[in-house]
Motif scaffolding. Sequence first.
Motif, PDB file in Angstrom:
ATOM      1  N   ILE A 127      44.241  32.013  22.910  1.00  0.00           N
ATOM      2  CA  ILE A 127      44.399  32.469  21.408  1.00  0.00           C
ATOM      3  C   ILE A 127      45.393  31.448  21.139  1.00  0.00           C
ATOM      4  O   ILE A 127      45.533  30.923  19.913  1.00  0.00           O
ATOM      5  CB  ILE A 127      44.979  33.715  21.399  1.00  0.00           C
ATOM      6  CG1 ILE A 127      43.690  34.845  21.346  1.00  0.00           C
ATOM      7  CG2 ILE A 127      45.543  34.125  19.931  1.00  0.00           C
ATOM      8  CD1 ILE A 127      44.104  36.276  21.220  1.00  0.00           C
ATOM      9  N   LEU A 171      50.799  38.925  16.576  1.00  0.00           N
ATOM     10  CA  LEU A 171      51.863  39.770  17.291  1.00  0.00           C
ATOM     11  C   LEU A 171      52.067  40.931  16.964  1.00  0.00           C
ATOM     12  O   LEU A 171      52.551  41.608  17.515  1.00  0.00           O
ATOM     13  CB  LEU A 171      53.383  38.926  16.927  1.00  0.00           C
ATOM     14  CG  LEU A 171      53.151  37.329  17.112  1.00  0.00           C
ATOM     15  CD1 LEU A 171      54.665  36.780  17.010  1.00  0.00           C
ATOM     16  CD2 LEU A 171      52.711  37.180  18.400  1.00  0.00           C
ATOM     17  N   ALA A 190      54.802  28.722  22.172  1.00  0.00           N
ATOM     18  CA  ALA A 190      56.072  28.078  21.901  1.00  0.00           C
ATOM     19  C   ALA A 190      55.988  26.711  22.685  1.00  0.00           C
ATOM     20  O   ALA A 190      56.435  25.718  22.315  1.00  0.00           O
ATOM     21  CB  ALA A 190      57.109  28.800  22.294  1.00  0.00           C
ATOM     22  N   PHE A 211      60.230  43.863  11.929  1.00  0.00           N
ATOM     23  CA  PHE A 211      59.329  42.774  12.273  1.00  0.00           C
ATOM     24  C   PHE A 211      58.959  41.638  11.488  1.00  0.00           C
ATOM     25  O   PHE A 211      59.371  40.239  11.447  1.00  0.00           O
ATOM     26  CB  PHE A 211      58.103  43.286  12.996  1.00  0.00           C
ATOM     27  CG  PHE A 211      57.062  42.261  13.553  1.00  0.00           C
ATOM     28  CD1 PHE A 211      57.497  41.165  14.646  1.00  0.00           C
ATOM     29  CD2 PHE A 211      55.806  42.228  13.014  1.00  0.00           C
ATOM     30  CE1 PHE A 211      56.547  40.167  14.691  1.00  0.00           C
ATOM     31  CE2 PHE A 211      54.923  40.963  13.182  1.00  0.00           C
ATOM     32  CZ  PHE A 211      55.332  40.181  14.189  1.00  0.00           C
ATOM     33  N   LEU A 255      64.910  44.121  36.071  1.00  0.00           N
ATOM     34  CA  LEU A 255      63.643  44.236  36.358  1.00  0.00           C
ATOM     35  C   LEU A 255      63.507  45.537  37.183  1.00  0.00           C
ATOM     36  O   LEU A 255      62.403  45.726  37.569  1.00  0.00           O
ATOM     37  CB  LEU A 255      63.376  43.118  37.540  1.00  0.00           C
ATOM     38  CG  LEU A 255      63.610  41.492  37.035  1.00  0.00           C
ATOM     39  CD1 LEU A 255      63.600  40.699  38.138  1.00  0.00           C
ATOM     40  CD2 LEU A 255      62.538  41.212  36.197  1.00  0.00           C
ATOM     41  N   LEU A 311      62.176  35.902  21.600  1.00  0.00           N
ATOM     42  CA  LEU A 311      61.271  36.602  22.680  1.00  0.00           C
ATOM     43  C   LEU A 311      61.159  35.146  23.723  1.00  0.00           C
ATOM     44  O   LEU A 311      61.075  35.286  24.952  1.00  0.00           O
ATOM     45  CB  LEU A 311      60.093  37.032  22.231  1.00  0.00           C
ATOM     46  CG  LEU A 311      59.099  37.497  23.227  1.00  0.00           C
ATOM     47  CD1 LEU A 311      59.842  38.997  23.782  1.00  0.00           C
ATOM     48  CD2 LEU A 311      57.880  37.962  22.390  1.00  0.00           C
ATOM     49  N   THR A 312      61.188  34.102  23.028  1.00  0.00           N
ATOM     50  CA  THR A 312      60.714  32.931  23.935  1.00  0.00           C
ATOM     51  C   THR A 312      61.853  32.490  24.834  1.00  0.00           C
ATOM     52  O   THR A 312      61.759  32.178  26.094  1.00  0.00           O
ATOM     53  CB  THR A 312      60.368  31.661  23.033  1.00  0.00           C
ATOM     54  OG1 THR A 312      59.357  31.927  22.054  1.00  0.00           O
ATOM     55  CG2 THR A 312      59.559  30.421  23.824  1.00  0.00           C
ATOM     56  N   ALA A 356      62.079  34.939  27.732  1.00  0.00           N
ATOM     57  CA  ALA A 356      60.864  35.020  28.494  1.00  0.00           C
ATOM     58  C   ALA A 356      61.012  33.869  29.347  1.00  0.00           C
ATOM     59  O   ALA A 356      60.875  33.672  30.526  1.00  0.00           O
ATOM     60  CB  ALA A 356      59.545  35.036  28.050  1.00  0.00           C
ATOM     61  N   VAL A 357      61.324  32.634  28.832  1.00  0.00           N
ATOM     62  CA  VAL A 357      61.344  31.433  29.430  1.00  0.00           C
ATOM     63  C   VAL A 357      62.584  30.913  30.221  1.00  0.00           C
ATOM     64  O   VAL A 357      62.512  30.539  31.274  1.00  0.00           O
ATOM     65  CB  VAL A 357      61.065  30.484  28.271  1.00  0.00           C
ATOM     66  CG1 VAL A 357      60.813  28.922  29.043  1.00  0.00           C
ATOM     67  CG2 VAL A 357      59.605  30.608  27.704  1.00  0.00           C
ATOM     68  N   LEU A 390      57.579  38.753  34.834  1.00  0.00           N
ATOM     69  CA  LEU A 390      58.129  39.747  34.273  1.00  0.00           C
ATOM     70  C   LEU A 390      56.953  40.877  33.808  1.00  0.00           C
ATOM     71  O   LEU A 390      57.122  42.123  34.130  1.00  0.00           O
ATOM     72  CB  LEU A 390      58.612  39.364  32.902  1.00  0.00           C
ATOM     73  CG  LEU A 390      59.743  38.386  32.713  1.00  0.00           C
ATOM     74  CD1 LEU A 390      60.237  37.978  31.429  1.00  0.00           C
ATOM     75  CD2 LEU A 390      60.959  39.100  33.585  1.00  0.00           C
ATOM     76  N   VAL A 422      55.645  28.219  32.104  1.00  0.00           N
ATOM     77  CA  VAL A 422      55.928  29.471  31.297  1.00  0.00           C
ATOM     78  C   VAL A 422      55.061  30.615  31.554  1.00  0.00           C
ATOM     79  O   VAL A 422      55.390  31.807  31.570  1.00  0.00           O
ATOM     80  CB  VAL A 422      55.958  29.098  29.788  1.00  0.00           C
ATOM     81  CG1 VAL A 422      57.211  28.293  29.238  1.00  0.00           C
ATOM     82  CG2 VAL A 422      54.820  28.521  29.519  1.00  0.00           C
ATOM     83  N   PHE A 469      52.252  38.676  23.927  1.00  0.00           N
ATOM     84  CA  PHE A 469      53.344  38.086  24.755  1.00  0.00           C
ATOM     85  C   PHE A 469      53.069  36.894  25.216  1.00  0.00           C
ATOM     86  O   PHE A 469      53.905  35.962  25.140  1.00  0.00           O
ATOM     87  CB  PHE A 469      53.746  39.378  25.643  1.00  0.00           C
ATOM     88  CG  PHE A 469      54.660  38.576  26.699  1.00  0.00           C
ATOM     89  CD1 PHE A 469      56.146  38.698  26.398  1.00  0.00           C
ATOM     90  CD2 PHE A 469      54.601  38.118  27.980  1.00  0.00           C
ATOM     91  CE1 PHE A 469      57.242  38.281  27.249  1.00  0.00           C
ATOM     92  CE2 PHE A 469      55.557  37.562  28.754  1.00  0.00           C
ATOM     93  CZ  PHE A 469      56.642  37.730  28.464  1.00  0.00           C
ATOM     94  N   SER A 511      43.226  42.105  15.964  1.00  0.00           N
ATOM     95  CA  SER A 511      44.874  42.612  16.055  1.00  0.00           C
ATOM     96  C   SER A 511      45.039  43.503  15.308  1.00  0.00           C
ATOM     97  O   SER A 511      45.822  44.515  15.478  1.00  0.00           O
ATOM     98  CB  SER A 511      45.638  41.117  15.903  1.00  0.00           C
ATOM     99  OG  SER A 511      45.283  40.387  16.996  1.00  0.00           O
ATOM    100  N   ILE A 514      52.673  34.195  22.494  1.00  0.00           N
ATOM    101  CA  ILE A 514      54.075  33.701  21.864  1.00  0.00           C
ATOM    102  C   ILE A 514      54.442  32.611  22.897  1.00  0.00           C
ATOM    103  O   ILE A 514      54.898  31.635  22.317  1.00  0.00           O
ATOM    104  CB  ILE A 514      54.973  34.966  21.873  1.00  0.00           C
ATOM    105  CG1 ILE A 514      54.609  35.928  20.838  1.00  0.00           C
ATOM    106  CG2 ILE A 514      56.508  34.409  21.502  1.00  0.00           C
ATOM    107  CD1 ILE A 514      55.634  37.273  20.757  1.00  0.00           C
ATOM    108  N   ILE A 515      54.607  32.885  24.108  1.00  0.00           N
ATOM    109  CA  ILE A 515      55.341  31.949  24.978  1.00  0.00           C
ATOM    110  C   ILE A 515      54.462  30.860  25.183  1.00  0.00           C
ATOM    111  O   ILE A 515      55.100  29.643  25.264  1.00  0.00           O
ATOM    112  CB  ILE A 515      55.865  32.646  26.405  1.00  0.00           C
ATOM    113  CG1 ILE A 515      54.836  33.106  27.225  1.00  0.00           C
ATOM    114  CG2 ILE A 515      56.715  33.891  25.942  1.00  0.00           C
ATOM    115  CD1 ILE A 515      55.029  33.545  28.501  1.00  0.00           C
ATOM    116  N   VAL A 527      60.453  35.448  17.371  1.00  0.00           N
ATOM    117  CA  VAL A 527      59.449  34.708  18.136  1.00  0.00           C
ATOM    118  C   VAL A 527      60.570  33.739  19.019  1.00  0.00           C
ATOM    119  O   VAL A 527      60.390  33.768  20.316  1.00  0.00           O
ATOM    120  CB  VAL A 527      58.673  33.724  17.436  1.00  0.00           C
ATOM    121  CG1 VAL A 527      57.839  32.734  18.295  1.00  0.00           C
ATOM    122  CG2 VAL A 527      57.818  34.623  16.624  1.00  0.00           C
ATOM    123  N   VAL A 530      40.049  36.859  16.059  1.00  0.00           N
ATOM    124  CA  VAL A 530      41.219  37.063  16.858  1.00  0.00           C
ATOM    125  C   VAL A 530      42.309  38.150  15.777  1.00  0.00           C
ATOM    126  O   VAL A 530      42.860  39.234  16.132  1.00  0.00           O
ATOM    127  CB  VAL A 530      42.053  35.911  16.950  1.00  0.00           C
ATOM    128  CG1 VAL A 530      43.378  36.184  17.452  1.00  0.00           C
ATOM    129  CG2 VAL A 530      41.361  35.502  18.469  1.00  0.00           C
TER     130      VAL A 530
END
Lengths: 298, 274
Positions: free
Chosen positions: A92, A111, A181, B256, B112, B267-268, B271-272, A223, A216, A174, B19, A177-178, B264, B15
């Motif tokens: 996607i 999202l 990016a 949102f 965690l 979150l990136t 996460a990253v 996680l 990534v 999730f 969603s 998104i990552i 966005v 898609v």
Amino acid sequence: MRTRRSLSDRTLAHLLVAPALVLIGVFAVYPFGVAVLNSFNYVDINTGALTPVGMDNYVALVTDPQIRAAFGRSVYWTVANMVLQVGIGVLIAMLLNLNLRGQRIARVLVLVPYMVPAIVAALVFRFMFNDVTGVVNYALRSLGLIDEPLNWLSDPQLMMPTLVLVNVWKYTPFFVIIVLAKLQTIPRDLYEAVAIDGGGWRHRFTAVTLPSIIPVVIAGMMLRTIWTAYDFDVPFLLSNGGGPSGSAITVPLAIRSLAFEQQQVGVASALAVCTAILLTGALYFYLRGYKRSERSEG
Amino acid sequence: MGLVRVLQYACLAVVVLGSIIPLYWIVLNAFRVDSEIAAYPPTFLPRSFTMEHFTSLFEVYGFQQYLINSMLVSTTATAAALVLGVMAAYGMSRFRYRAVRAVGELSLLAYLLPPILVLVPITQILIGNGLGDNRVALAVLYAATLLPFALWILRSYFNGLGIETEEAAMIDGCTRFGAFIRVVLPQALPGIVSTAIFTFNAAWSEYLFASTLMTSNEKLPANPAIFLLMGHMGTESWGLLMAAAITIILPVLVLFFMAQRWLVSGLTEGAVKG
């Protein structure tokens, strides 16, 4: 040449982190310690009195067929979720990176499932997946994809696949998104270089896209593996508390049921501690993979 | 348009529809009459419009009480997690003392640590201290579980802000606190807002602790309170449940869409880099 300081930097720094430390200590470190302690004891649910039982609680994990079955379901649940979420998420993300018309709004809309609270997802999918009156069975039959209605939520064989399907719907964004990016940071000339060398799309994917998104993806999987393995809400709520003949009881559901319904706090704690150890092991392998992929990218 | 492009658009449509169809189904059924909801074969476009499910939700079931409980607990938890998170994240990004770094590593471990792992001990501790059925205790618990996440996202924001402007302000006579308020905070605002939204969303969506700890109905947050709307013997009124689903999903979706651009990136980062 700093002026007007009433506190030394050292005191200030420690004061700033102290409240966070207290909160994390009380609600994370201390309870974790209690869980470890409980796992070596028989816990009287009414008085809280502890009677040491050595390793008995851990032995029960291996000998109890229901706990072993819960373990099996959790492995299936976690692996299936990760494989599908990463696979579909990457596809996607690549689709949303093609510069198609309308992709701005599409990027926002895909999202949405991620923001939907688990209870709402569980409710609407229970409604849509209803065996007899559900819209999903109706649609699939009208399209000729199935002959007989599927018992999504009442057939023990289908229970886990249905749970995975809904969870994939909710959490794939999730990874979208990552990965998206990251895709947006890949310089165009890298692709052009491969094209000049005569590489097709497959070569572009393996030579440019894949190496740059793997770090990534691994970080995200690190996680999501933990949170998926321990996810309570979607399996519990969608299966209405465990499903027909306990067919949806994964480890988190077993932990809660052992502690609060069967009053086996010690065994529940042993199960929690044991799973934590296993997941820490998984984390170690992810970290190794992550370091290797970062090196090869750089 | 070539065949490949057509296929790409077809995939995009699938898609996007996949969603949002469940949301469409919620909205469709929350606003149509029971006879239409129960009709088989099901219909996909509304023929009637009714507010009766919402009337029954609020007037018969008093669902607003549970929404207020959720709102109180979630906003308190978000505010607490943000204030403590901003303090600690700023401390961690500007000072490199060993004890400060240790708190950072501890909070990463706590991040965690899944809720189910500490559910039993936390229930024991809170109920043992007479705090079992207590909305304030629930909010503090949420703040504690959300703090590590807030802390790590905010820390990466503070790390990203240059220290130069801040030092310049201090040389110009600002106190550190003054420089923090006037220079650091405005620059970090997007990060703080996106962290706030994620934190609020997590607290608002929480089910496990709320359903385990809150024993009296009038103190229940909206998520577990959904079960009070279900009939016995499986006689659910889907219109009523979908109306309740809308009230739960609405605050989250409004936030949102208001802030999706920041979310966005937030979150990136989390996460990253986190």
